[in-house]
Design a protein around this motif. Structure first.
Motif, PDB file in Angstrom:
ATOM      1  N   SER A 221       0.869  -1.227  -0.101  1.00 40.63           N
ATOM      2  CA  SER A 221       0.010  -0.006   0.086  1.00 40.63           C
ATOM      3  C   SER A 221       0.695   1.317   0.085  1.00 40.63           C
ATOM      4  CB  SER A 221      -1.000  -0.068   1.355  1.00 40.63           C
ATOM      5  OG  SER A 221      -1.809  -1.417   1.226  1.00 40.63           O
ATOM      6  N   PHE A 222       0.556   2.036  -0.890  1.00 41.26           N
ATOM      7  CA  PHE A 222       1.207   3.469  -0.771  1.00 41.26           C
ATOM      8  C   PHE A 222       0.491   4.262  -1.829  1.00 41.26           C
ATOM      9  CE2 PHE A 222       3.838   1.392  -4.089  1.00 41.26           C
ATOM     10  CZ  PHE A 222       3.884   2.177  -5.078  1.00 41.26           C
ATOM     11  N   THR A 223       0.616   5.846  -1.617  1.00 42.90           N
ATOM     12  CA  THR A 223      -0.065   6.783  -2.422  1.00 42.90           C
ATOM     13  C   THR A 223       0.861   7.589  -3.208  1.00 42.90           C
ATOM     14  OG1 THR A 223      -1.963   6.755  -1.067  1.00 42.90           O
ATOM     15  CG2 THR A 223      -1.617   8.542  -2.492  1.00 42.90           C
ATOM     16  N   ILE A 224       0.716   7.964  -4.439  1.00 44.28           N
ATOM     17  CA  ILE A 224       1.646   8.628  -5.374  1.00 44.28           C
ATOM     18  C   ILE A 224       1.008  10.130  -5.170  1.00 44.28           C
ATOM     19  CG2 ILE A 224       2.691   9.143  -7.414  1.00 44.28           C
ATOM     20  CD1 ILE A 224       4.024   6.915  -6.091  1.00 44.28           C
ATOM     21  N   ASN A 225       1.314  11.179  -4.859  1.00 42.25           N
ATOM     22  CA  ASN A 225       0.712  12.470  -4.819  1.00 42.25           C
ATOM     23  C   ASN A 225       1.015  13.510  -6.098  1.00 42.25           C
ATOM     24  OD1 ASN A 225      -1.237  12.387  -2.801  1.00 42.25           O
ATOM     25  ND2 ASN A 225       0.524  12.599  -1.283  1.00 42.25           N
ATOM     26  N   LYS A 226       0.216  14.085  -6.588  1.00 45.00           N
ATOM     27  CA  LYS A 226       0.628  15.043  -7.622  1.00 45.00           C
ATOM     28  C   LYS A 226       1.912  16.066  -7.297  1.00 45.00           C
ATOM     29  CE  LYS A 226      -1.615  18.173 -11.220  1.00 45.00           C
ATOM     30  NZ  LYS A 226      -2.633  18.754 -11.742  1.00 45.00           N
ATOM     31  N   GLY A 227       2.970  16.133  -8.206  1.00 42.86           N
ATOM     32  CA  GLY A 227       3.824  17.069  -8.137  1.00 42.86           C
ATOM     33  C   GLY A 227       5.116  16.424  -7.870  1.00 42.86           C
ATOM     34  N   ASN A 228       5.195  15.283  -7.299  1.00 44.87           N
ATOM     35  CA  ASN A 228       6.614  14.747  -6.720  1.00 44.87           C
ATOM     36  C   ASN A 228       7.470  13.728  -7.794  1.00 44.87           C
ATOM     37  OD1 ASN A 228       6.239  16.076  -4.125  1.00 44.87           O
ATOM     38  ND2 ASN A 228       4.544  14.981  -3.885  1.00 44.87           N
ATOM     39  N   VAL A 229       8.414  13.522  -7.002  1.00 43.17           N
ATOM     40  CA  VAL A 229       9.192  12.504  -8.085  1.00 43.17           C
ATOM     41  C   VAL A 229       9.429  11.320  -6.925  1.00 43.17           C
ATOM     42  CG1 VAL A 229      11.272  11.716  -9.385  1.00 43.17           C
ATOM     43  CG2 VAL A 229      10.369  14.198  -9.279  1.00 43.17           C
ATOM     44  N   TYR A 230       8.789  10.098  -7.350  1.00 47.46           N
ATOM     45  CA  TYR A 230       8.608   8.940  -6.404  1.00 47.46           C
ATOM     46  C   TYR A 230       9.565   7.812  -7.075  1.00 47.46           C
ATOM     47  CZ  TYR A 230       4.569  10.672  -4.100  1.00 47.46           C
ATOM     48  OH  TYR A 230       3.662  11.213  -3.156  1.00 47.46           O
ATOM     49  N   GLY A 231      10.462   7.391  -6.180  1.00 48.86           N
ATOM     50  CA  GLY A 231      11.069   6.204  -6.409  1.00 48.86           C
ATOM     51  C   GLY A 231      11.013   4.828  -5.876  1.00 48.86           C
ATOM     52  N   ILE A 232      10.594   3.805  -6.545  1.00 47.77           N
ATOM     53  CA  ILE A 232      10.269   2.329  -6.014  1.00 47.77           C
ATOM     54  C   ILE A 232      11.620   1.738  -5.985  1.00 47.77           C
ATOM     55  CG2 ILE A 232       9.112   0.330  -6.192  1.00 47.77           C
ATOM     56  CD1 ILE A 232       7.186   1.682  -7.603  1.00 47.77           C
TER      57      ILE A 232
ATOM     58  N   GLU B 236      13.883   1.169 -14.222  1.00 48.21           N
ATOM     59  CA  GLU B 236      15.038   1.068 -14.479  1.00 48.21           C
ATOM     60  C   GLU B 236      15.610   2.312 -15.605  1.00 48.21           C
ATOM     61  OE1 GLU B 236      17.020  -0.077 -12.331  1.00 48.21           O
ATOM     62  OE2 GLU B 236      15.851  -1.503 -11.154  1.00 48.21           O
ATOM     63  N   PRO B 237      15.210   3.461 -15.670  1.00 50.17           N
ATOM     64  CA  PRO B 237      15.479   4.409 -16.774  1.00 50.17           C
ATOM     65  C   PRO B 237      16.903   4.476 -17.363  1.00 50.17           C
ATOM     66  CG  PRO B 237      15.023   5.585 -14.978  1.00 50.17           C
ATOM     67  CD  PRO B 237      14.861   4.235 -14.364  1.00 50.17           C
ATOM     68  N   THR B 238      17.853   4.025 -16.269  1.00 49.60           N
ATOM     69  CA  THR B 238      19.267   4.381 -16.527  1.00 49.60           C
ATOM     70  C   THR B 238      20.234   2.931 -16.851  1.00 49.60           C
ATOM     71  OG1 THR B 238      20.009   4.575 -14.630  1.00 49.60           O
ATOM     72  CG2 THR B 238      19.639   6.479 -15.452  1.00 49.60           C
ATOM     73  N   ASN B 239      19.547   2.036 -16.918  1.00 44.71           N
ATOM     74  CA  ASN B 239      19.923   0.714 -16.855  1.00 44.71           C
ATOM     75  C   ASN B 239      20.867   0.365 -18.171  1.00 44.71           C
ATOM     76  OD1 ASN B 239      20.065  -1.212 -14.954  1.00 44.71           O
ATOM     77  ND2 ASN B 239      18.362  -2.560 -15.963  1.00 44.71           N
ATOM     78  N   GLY B 240      22.268  -0.027 -17.943  1.00 43.29           N
ATOM     79  CA  GLY B 240      23.051  -0.459 -18.932  1.00 43.29           C
ATOM     80  C   GLY B 240      23.740   0.911 -19.747  1.00 43.29           C
TER      81      GLY B 240
ATOM     82  N   LEU C 189      20.601   3.027  -5.542  1.00 42.52           N
ATOM     83  CA  LEU C 189      20.352   4.117  -4.226  1.00 42.52           C
ATOM     84  C   LEU C 189      20.843   5.554  -4.705  1.00 42.52           C
ATOM     85  CD1 LEU C 189      21.965   1.570  -1.868  1.00 42.52           C
ATOM     86  CD2 LEU C 189      19.763   2.735  -1.156  1.00 42.52           C
ATOM     87  N   ASP C 190      21.813   5.606  -5.482  1.00 37.51           N
ATOM     88  CA  ASP C 190      22.458   6.837  -6.007  1.00 37.51           C
ATOM     89  C   ASP C 190      21.210   7.545  -6.750  1.00 37.51           C
ATOM     90  OD1 ASP C 190      24.495   8.965  -6.326  1.00 37.51           O
ATOM     91  OD2 ASP C 190      24.526   8.020  -8.364  1.00 37.51           O
ATOM     92  N   GLU C 191      20.693   6.994  -7.566  1.00 33.98           N
ATOM     93  CA  GLU C 191      19.711   7.320  -8.207  1.00 33.98           C
ATOM     94  C   GLU C 191      18.559   8.125  -7.431  1.00 33.98           C
ATOM     95  OE1 GLU C 191      19.097   6.320 -12.658  1.00 33.98           O
ATOM     96  OE2 GLU C 191      17.794   4.791 -11.645  1.00 33.98           O
ATOM     97  N   VAL C 192      17.930   7.301  -6.743  1.00 29.63           N
ATOM     98  CA  VAL C 192      16.962   7.669  -5.969  1.00 29.63           C
ATOM     99  C   VAL C 192      17.248   8.948  -5.085  1.00 29.63           C
ATOM    100  CG1 VAL C 192      15.134   7.020  -4.134  1.00 29.63           C
ATOM    101  CG2 VAL C 192      15.893   5.501  -5.967  1.00 29.63           C
ATOM    102  N   GLU C 193      18.368   8.848  -4.570  1.00 25.38           N
ATOM    103  CA  GLU C 193      18.813  10.137  -3.725  1.00 25.38           C
ATOM    104  C   GLU C 193      19.152  11.192  -4.263  1.00 25.38           C
ATOM    105  OE1 GLU C 193      21.810  10.470   0.390  1.00 25.38           O
ATOM    106  OE2 GLU C 193      22.180   8.879  -1.169  1.00 25.38           O
ATOM    107  N   LYS C 194      19.340  11.196  -5.734  1.00 23.09           N
ATOM    108  CA  LYS C 194      19.609  12.411  -6.462  1.00 23.09           C
ATOM    109  C   LYS C 194      18.472  12.884  -7.340  1.00 23.09           C
ATOM    110  CE  LYS C 194      24.658  11.766  -7.452  1.00 23.09           C
ATOM    111  NZ  LYS C 194      25.826  11.382  -8.333  1.00 23.09           N
ATOM    112  N   VAL C 195      17.664  12.026  -7.381  1.00 25.22           N
ATOM    113  CA  VAL C 195      16.631  12.308  -8.570  1.00 25.22           C
ATOM    114  C   VAL C 195      15.388  12.641  -7.768  1.00 25.22           C
ATOM    115  CG1 VAL C 195      15.078  11.721 -10.406  1.00 25.22           C
ATOM    116  CG2 VAL C 195      17.470  11.319 -10.717  1.00 25.22           C
ATOM    117  N   CYS C 196      14.869  11.611  -6.791  1.00 30.07           N
ATOM    118  CA  CYS C 196      13.666  11.412  -6.117  1.00 30.07           C
ATOM    119  C   CYS C 196      13.321  12.373  -4.719  1.00 30.07           C
ATOM    120  CB  CYS C 196      13.371  10.068  -5.748  1.00 30.07           C
ATOM    121  SG  CYS C 196      13.487   8.799  -7.378  1.00 30.07           S
TER     122      CYS C 196
END
Length: 298
Positions: free
Chosen positions: A24-35, A155-159, A189-196
């Motif tokens: 369970s979780f909610t995505i609210n408008k206007g944010n950058v969420y990382g799973i 996984e937008p930056t994979n490879g 982890l680096d991706e989420v910390e820098k982008v999300c």
């Protein structure tokens, strides 16, 4: 906050394997969420379910607070959950024209979205001449053609090489700055910390944390310590409720704080107890350290 996607008690089983477990979780408008989670944690399965390409076992999800059904809601969603699949012998512009026809979008959007992903000057080049990073950027342009309210990336930056990774991350930030909500799955982890701005941490399909990234890493930090009376110091730390996890590696003690405490106060306290510290450094926990502590609990 206006919810774009709400997931309630979502479960997906493949035979005896539970890929997503009561999520369970909610995505609210206007944010950058990382799973965030390692491979096999249920990230891609979760995205597949909400995009109607994987059937759920139980639970439910709703788009835009349930005001529209899933079929219509997905018209407001842009998604890349597999490798870009364009015709190699056609140019970028020609490939995007086909997407426009499928989505019922005006061709005028093509140049606009190619500019967003820094490919406007390569629009008449064949897809087969594109690097992997350029192909991924073209896929993002394709997903943006219908001006989605939310962009989903698996996984937008994979490879990609370091330059390609940097370009994709910058584009994601710029898209978010224009007001588009973003949901991306990543094991980095680096991706989420820098982008999300927000993160949902998964392991084996189970949610370990959901909330803001800055709140996840706003712990009280930890001390790195060395002392000639190491056994006495360890005994004190373990009996003191101000400290949580205690780790020892070689001669270095790492003591995580449960309560605020500065290095000067701690040094004075140790001196009063007859323990002279030969090494004392206070550090802030990184997202990686928080993530490792979370995953160690399972």
């Amino acid at each position: 906050m206006e919810p774009i996607l709400t997931i309630n008690n979502l479960t997906k089983k493949f035979g005896f394997l539970t890929a997503v477990n009561d999520l369970s979780f909610t995505i609210n408008k206007g944010n950058v969420y990382g799973i965030l989670g390692p491979n096999g944690s249920g990230k891609s399965t979760t995205l597949g379910i909400v995009l109607n390409v994987v059937n759920k076992t139980s639970g439910n999800f709703k788009w835009f607070n349930g005001t529209v059904d899933t079929h219509d809601a997905l018209k407001k969603v842009g998604a890349i959950i597999e490798r870009p699949n364009f015709y190699p012998y056609m140019t970028a512009a020609q490939n995007l024209k086909l997407v426009c026809k499928i989505k019922g979008v005006d061709y005028a959007k093509i140049d606009e979205k190619l500019e967003v992903v820094n490919l406007l000057d390569r629009k008449d080049h064949k897809f087969s001449t594109y690097s992997l990073g350029m192909k991924q950027r073209l896929a993002i342009a394709s997903a943006l053609l219908n001006d989605p309210e939310i962009l989903i990336l698996d996984e937008p930056t994979n490879g990609l090489d370091p330059q390609g990774i940097h370009q994709i991350r910058q584009i994601i930030k710029e898209i978010a700055n224009q007001g588009t909500t973003i949901l991306l799955a990543s094991h980095l982890l680096d991706e989420v910390e820098k982008v999300c701005s927000h993160v949902v941490v998964l392991r084996k399909g189970v949610k370990l944390y959901s909330g803001r990234v800055d709140e996840m890493i706003s712990s009280h930090g930890f001390f790195e310590l060395k002392c000639d009376k190491q056994e006495h110091l360890l005994e004190y730390l373990k009996s003191n409720p101000d400290f949580g996890t205690i780790k020892v590696e070689n001669d270095l003690i790492t003591a995580f704080l449960n309560e605020p405490m500065d290095a000067v106060t701690f040094n004075k306290l140790m001196f009063e107890k007859g323990m002279v510290l030969s090494h004392l450094v206070k550090r802030k926990e990184s997202l990686e350290e928080q993530f490792l502590q979370l995953t160690d609990k399972l």
